[in-house]
Design an enzyme around this catalytic site. Structure first.
Site, mmCIF file in Angstrom:
data_model
loop_
_atom_site.group_PDB
_atom_site.id
_atom_site.type_symbol
_atom_site.label_atom_id
_atom_site.label_comp_id
_atom_site.label_asym_id
_atom_site.label_seq_id
_atom_site.Cartn_x
_atom_site.Cartn_y
_atom_site.Cartn_z
ATOM 1 N N GLY A 22 0.858 -1.171 0.000
ATOM 2 C CA GLY A 22 0.000 0.000 0.000
ATOM 3 C C GLY A 22 0.902 1.231 0.000
ATOM 4 N N ALA A 50 -5.936 -0.767 0.852
ATOM 5 C CA ALA A 50 -6.799 0.293 1.393
ATOM 6 C C ALA A 50 -6.314 1.638 0.856
ATOM 7 C CB ALA A 50 -6.754 0.275 2.921
ATOM 8 N N ALA A 54 -8.419 5.087 -0.704
ATOM 9 C CA ALA A 54 -8.531 6.345 0.050
ATOM 10 C C ALA A 54 -9.122 7.424 -0.841
ATOM 11 C CB ALA A 54 -7.165 6.767 0.579
ATOM 12 N N GLN A 55 -10.098 8.121 -0.294
ATOM 13 C CA GLN A 55 -10.833 9.062 -1.129
ATOM 14 C C GLN A 55 -10.478 10.504 -0.816
ATOM 15 O OE1 GLN A 55 -14.935 8.333 -0.220
ATOM 16 N NE2 GLN A 55 -14.955 6.318 -1.170
ATOM 17 N N GLY A 57 -8.357 12.470 1.039
ATOM 18 C CA GLY A 57 -7.113 13.156 0.750
ATOM 19 C C GLY A 57 -6.033 12.952 1.774
ATOM 20 N N GLU A 121 -11.809 19.241 6.301
ATOM 21 C CA GLU A 121 -12.417 18.008 6.795
ATOM 22 C C GLU A 121 -12.690 18.157 8.288
ATOM 23 O OE1 GLU A 121 -10.227 14.534 5.640
ATOM 24 O OE2 GLU A 121 -11.170 14.518 3.681
ATOM 25 N N HIS A 237 -16.206 4.860 10.979
ATOM 26 C CA HIS A 237 -16.568 5.970 10.084
ATOM 27 C C HIS A 237 -18.083 6.116 10.094
ATOM 28 C CE1 HIS A 237 -16.779 8.671 6.716
ATOM 29 N NE2 HIS A 237 -15.462 8.765 6.744
ATOM 30 N N ARG A 283 -15.049 12.036 14.150
ATOM 31 C CA ARG A 283 -15.753 10.860 13.622
ATOM 32 C C ARG A 283 -16.433 10.018 14.692
ATOM 33 N NH1 ARG A 283 -11.515 8.878 9.014
ATOM 34 N NH2 ARG A 283 -12.031 10.603 7.662
ATOM 35 N N HIS A 348 -13.452 1.519 10.379
ATOM 36 C CA HIS A 348 -12.750 2.186 9.281
ATOM 37 C C HIS A 348 -11.238 2.214 9.462
ATOM 38 C CE1 HIS A 348 -12.147 4.871 6.014
ATOM 39 N NE2 HIS A 348 -11.730 5.870 6.755
ATOM 40 N N ARG A 383 -7.962 9.093 15.210
ATOM 41 C CA ARG A 383 -7.189 9.678 14.107
ATOM 42 C C ARG A 383 -7.877 10.918 13.556
ATOM 43 N NH1 ARG A 383 -7.460 8.111 7.980
ATOM 44 N NH2 ARG A 383 -9.596 7.755 8.625
HETATM 45 C C1 LIG Z 1 -12.370 3.391 1.975
HETATM 46 C C2 LIG Z 1 -11.224 4.067 2.676
HETATM 47 C C3 LIG Z 1 -11.009 5.418 2.494
HETATM 48 C C4 LIG Z 1 -9.940 6.056 3.138
HETATM 49 N N1 LIG Z 1 -9.715 7.387 2.911
HETATM 50 C C5 LIG Z 1 -8.617 7.966 3.464
HETATM 51 C C6 LIG Z 1 -8.281 9.317 3.155
HETATM 52 O O1 LIG Z 1 -8.947 9.975 2.372
HETATM 53 N N2 LIG Z 1 -7.176 9.849 3.737
HETATM 54 C C7 LIG Z 1 -6.392 9.148 4.603
HETATM 55 O O2 LIG Z 1 -5.395 9.695 5.103
HETATM 56 N N3 LIG Z 1 -6.690 7.865 4.908
HETATM 57 C C8 LIG Z 1 -7.770 7.265 4.348
HETATM 58 N N4 LIG Z 1 -8.051 5.962 4.646
HETATM 59 C C9 LIG Z 1 -7.119 5.219 5.498
HETATM 60 C C10 LIG Z 1 -5.882 4.892 4.680
HETATM 61 O O3 LIG Z 1 -6.253 4.595 3.360
HETATM 62 C C11 LIG Z 1 -5.129 3.713 5.251
HETATM 63 O O4 LIG Z 1 -4.888 3.907 6.609
HETATM 64 C C12 LIG Z 1 -3.798 3.559 4.564
HETATM 65 O O5 LIG Z 1 -3.969 3.570 3.170
HETATM 66 C C13 LIG Z 1 -3.119 2.290 4.995
HETATM 67 O O6 LIG Z 1 -2.016 2.103 4.148
HETATM 68 P P1 LIG Z 1 -1.037 0.900 4.390
HETATM 69 O O7 LIG Z 1 0.004 1.013 3.339
HETATM 70 O O8 LIG Z 1 -0.651 0.857 5.796
HETATM 71 O O9 LIG Z 1 -1.956 -0.400 4.119
HETATM 72 P P2 LIG Z 1 -2.772 -0.841 2.825
HETATM 73 O O10 LIG Z 1 -2.901 0.249 1.857
HETATM 74 O O11 LIG Z 1 -4.008 -1.501 3.284
HETATM 75 O O12 LIG Z 1 -1.823 -1.951 2.184
HETATM 76 C C14 LIG Z 1 -1.627 -3.180 2.827
HETATM 77 C C15 LIG Z 1 -0.748 -4.042 1.941
HETATM 78 O O13 LIG Z 1 -0.296 -5.162 2.692
HETATM 79 C C16 LIG Z 1 -0.484 -6.341 1.951
HETATM 80 N N5 LIG Z 1 -0.606 -7.448 2.903
HETATM 81 C C17 LIG Z 1 -1.423 -7.535 3.982
HETATM 82 N N6 LIG Z 1 -1.208 -8.685 4.629
HETATM 83 C C18 LIG Z 1 -0.244 -9.349 3.952
HETATM 84 C C19 LIG Z 1 0.399 -10.594 4.118
HETATM 85 N N7 LIG Z 1 0.086 -11.445 5.124
HETATM 86 N N8 LIG Z 1 1.341 -10.953 3.219
HETATM 87 C C20 LIG Z 1 1.660 -10.142 2.179
HETATM 88 N N9 LIG Z 1 1.080 -8.957 1.969
HETATM 89 C C21 LIG Z 1 0.143 -8.555 2.851
HETATM 90 C C22 LIG Z 1 -1.719 -6.068 1.120
HETATM 91 O O14 LIG Z 1 -1.787 -6.962 0.031
HETATM 92 C C23 LIG Z 1 -1.437 -4.614 0.721
HETATM 93 O O15 LIG Z 1 -0.527 -4.595 -0.363
HETATM 94 C C24 LIG Z 1 -9.107 5.319 4.000
HETATM 95 C C25 LIG Z 1 -9.334 3.954 4.188
HETATM 96 C C26 LIG Z 1 -10.377 3.323 3.530
HETATM 97 C C27 LIG Z 1 -10.601 1.861 3.742
#
Ligand SMILES: Cc1cc2nc3c(=O)[nH]c(=O)nc-3n(C[C@H](O)[C@H](O)[C@H](O)COP(=O)(O)OP(=O)(O)OC[C@H]3O[C@@H](n4cnc5c(N)ncnc54)[C@H](O)[C@@H]3O)c2cc1C
Length: 572
Positions: A22, A50, A54-55, A57, A121, A237, A283, A348, A383
């Site tokens: 991610g 996730a 993210a929508q 920002g 926001e 959320h 929230r 969320h 958060r």
């Molecule tokens: C619908 C939605 C809208 C959001 N909007 C916002 C926003 O506008 N602004 C904001 O700041 N935040 C927002 N958030 C929160 C934010 O998107 C997340 O907190 C953030 O993107 C998390 O990023 P990350 O890289 O930690 O995890 P993720 O983006 O979830 O990535 C996780 C990665 O880990 C991998 N993975 C997981 N487990 C394993 C495993 N066992 N082995 C190998 N790979 C694995 C997955 O395949 C993926 O590639 C939103 C969240 C959601 C769900």
């Protein structure tokens, strides 16, 4: 069955393994020094996370009327006394440089003329949220992915499921992971492992998170003995689309920021009954306002919803700012221009996670954590909107300071391990696989309902204790499965071929993680006998100054930290 020749799916050996692709994993991989050989694993493809969803920002101080002090204060206030002030300061002060870097890399944030466009926001005192329409995450992830794919020192491994951390014999140092890839359990060695596996929303029946958010990193780190923090704090959320058959698609905070109103079945705007900031209150406040309002006004509050009315926003703004939301609503038969959208709260964001310091280092040597699975201290008990993508980037960038101690991973022993022939699984662990699989599958289906009902928006001791007992029984059943017994206790470096469908292997691993995560959340929620931020106890409805401490978890021990320093500043 004869030994099979091991195919070499990986350009071994790696210096650093990043688990998760991610925003956090991608950015961390790009920030690691380029002379290091980096493996970047994802259990799905590079385009599912996730982050991609993210929508609204990403927050940063960009506007002339804004300041780091204000962003810090807003973050501390939202965090309800549990933010780490130093961690927040790092987040906020590094944000503008990180944003400049993203822009230089090619992220197409929306603009007003030549200036970056900023929206307001909830709980932000200034317009400071950068966006790319309502698909900000996709804009960030796709740009980072392009850069990762062009970097010679990074090898991307998709559809690879990390199972466990691989510790040295002292259990003090992380030296790699075990991982399921194409039906084989591999052992990948590295000098450092970075967990970036995202959140754990799937532990709740109602969640905005994608199906991959099963808390894998937190569960792996816990099993390895890392210190975890504040696992009871989950942000619900307030506005997820609530239509029969539809996933709980998030209707972004930014929609309320632009003026959308929450109304009840009588068309009455009710949010101001619960907080002076109405729809723009934090929230957790808005989620509880909807929960309480439905309890009072609906015959079936568990399945009821309220509405989000966008009709006070000019149609042109809706179309320009929220094209994706409009399209998804339309897909489920709701015309957001003409009618209010049915919404209810859903899990969320998970504030708690693996305890890390300012360099993203965990309590285990050689193990780092970034993104939603980490607990850096920036979110406290709740958060602030749009601070999480920012945290992925700022704390991912901290990996540029990584220092690896030795060149040991490149020696011959690593290659010997990986050149070992494959062992087939003995017959016993796979005996009666269909019955074993039915047990896994039924826990996977039932567990999220239990956690939603017991550790959702409102919690209380007796209900939590019942749920803990139920999880304990499920864990015993799961651990007693011959397959679990075999795989979870396999000696390190033992490479085995598993003749089972990859999707079932992954579900087995995720269910194991969800059981651990459910247990950790429930026990942490029962431990904290007060209400604060994302943790609300019906039996202890007020914050308690004696609880202005973190919950620290290590294996089976729950303890309190020293009191935190980040007392929220008064309203300004
Ligand atoms: C619908 C939605 C809208 C959001 N909007 C916002 C926003 O506008 N602004 C904001 O700041 N935040 C927002 N958030 C929160 C934010 O998107 C997340 O907190 C953030 O993107 C998390 O990023 P990350 O890289 O930690 O995890 P993720 O983006 O979830 O990535 C996780 C990665 O880990 C991998 N993975 C997981 N487990 C394993 C495993 N066992 N082995 C190998 N790979 C694995 C997955 O395949 C993926 O590639 C939103 C969240 C959601 C769900």
């Amino acid at each position: 069955m004869p030994n099979l020749e091991l195919r070499r799916p990986f350009d071994l050996p790696f210096d650093v393994l990043v688990v998760g692709a991610g925003a956090a994993g991608l950015y961390a991989a790009l920030c690691l020094p380029e002379h290091l050989r980096v493996g970047l694993l994802t259990k799905e493809s590079l385009f599912s996370s996730a982050s991609d969803w993210a929508q609204g920002g990403i927050a940063a101080v960009v506007a002339p009327d804004d300041s780091s002090t204000l962003h810090i204060e807003d973050t501390l206030r939202a965090g309800a006394g549990l933010c780490d002030r130093d961690a927040v300061t790092l987040l906020v002060e590094q944000a503008p440089e990180c944003i400049r870097n993203l822009v230089e890399m090619g992220v197409g944030f929306d603009r007003h003329g030549s200036d970056l466009a900023l929206t307001l926001e909830a709980a932000h005192s200034r317009r400071r949220v950068l966006h790319a329409a309502d698909t900000t995450g996709r804009a960030v992830v796709s740009t980072l992915t392009d850069h990762v794919l062009n970097r010679k020192n990074i090898q991307v491994i998709q559809q690879a499921f990390a199972v466990d951390l691989w510790l040295d014999s002292s259990r003090q140092v992380c030296q790699g992971i075990s991982c399921l890839y194409e039906g084989v359990l591999h052992w990948l060695q590295a000098e450092a492992v970075v967990l970036a596996t995202g959140g754990g929303g799937q532990v709740f029946a109602q969640t905005t998170n994608p199906s991959l958010s099963t808390g894998d990193g937190v569960a792996m780190a816990w099993r390895a003995g890392a210190v975890l923090r504040d696992l009871e704090f989950v942000q619900f959320h307030p506005t997820a689309l609530t239509k029969a058959g539809a996933p709980r698609f998030l209707v972004s905070e930014a929609v309320r920021g632009e003026g959308a109103q929450l109304i009840d079945a009588d068309g009455r705007r009710f949010a101001f009954d619960y907080h002076p900031d109405g729809e723009l209150a934090p929230r957790d406040v808005v989620s509880r306002a909807i929960f309480s309002h439905l309890q009072k006004t609906s015959a079936d509050p568990a399945h009821a919803h309220v509405w989000l009315d966008l009709r006070s926003i000019p149609a042109e703004t809706i179309q320009r700012r929220f094209p994706n939301i409009v399209q998804v609503c339309q897909q489920w038969g709701v015309d957001a221009f003409k009618e209010p959208v049915p919404v209810a709260p859903a899990a969320h964001y998970w504030m708690g996670g693996i305890l890390t310091d300012a360099t993203s280092q965990t309590s285990i040597a050689g193990l780092y954590a970034v993104g939603e699975n980490a607990s850096t201290g920036v979110h406290g008990a709740n958060r602030l909107a749009s601070n999480s993508l920012l945290e992925c980037i700022v704390y991912g960038a901290q990996l540029r300071h990584i220092t690896l101690t030795a060149a040991a991973v490149h020696d011959k022993s690593t290659l010997q391990v990986l050149d070992q022939p494959l062992d087939p699984v003995p017959a016993q662990p796979l005996a009666n696989w269909q019955t074993q699989w039915e047990c896994v599958d039924s826990i996977r289906q039932e567990l999220p309902q239990l956690v939603w009902q017991s550790a959702g928006i409102c919690r209380e001791q007796a209900v939590l204790e019942d749920a803990i007992a139920r999880i304990s029984r499920w864990r015993q059943d799961f651990q007693a499965l011959p397959f679990t017994h075999y795989l979870a206790n396999l000696a390190a470096r033992h490479v085995v071929q598993l003749p089972l469908p990859p999707q079932q292997l992954r579900t087995w691993g995720e269910t194991r993680n969800l059981l651990d995560v459910a247990d950790l959340i429930l026990k942490s929620a029962a431990y904290r006998t007060e209400s604060r931020g994302g943790h609300y106890r019906l039996d202890y409805p007020q914050p308690d100054l004696n609880w202005q401490v973190h919950t620290l978890v290590e294996q089976q021990t729950w303890r309190r930290s020293l009191p935190t320093r980040s007392v929220p500043t008064p309203e300004h």
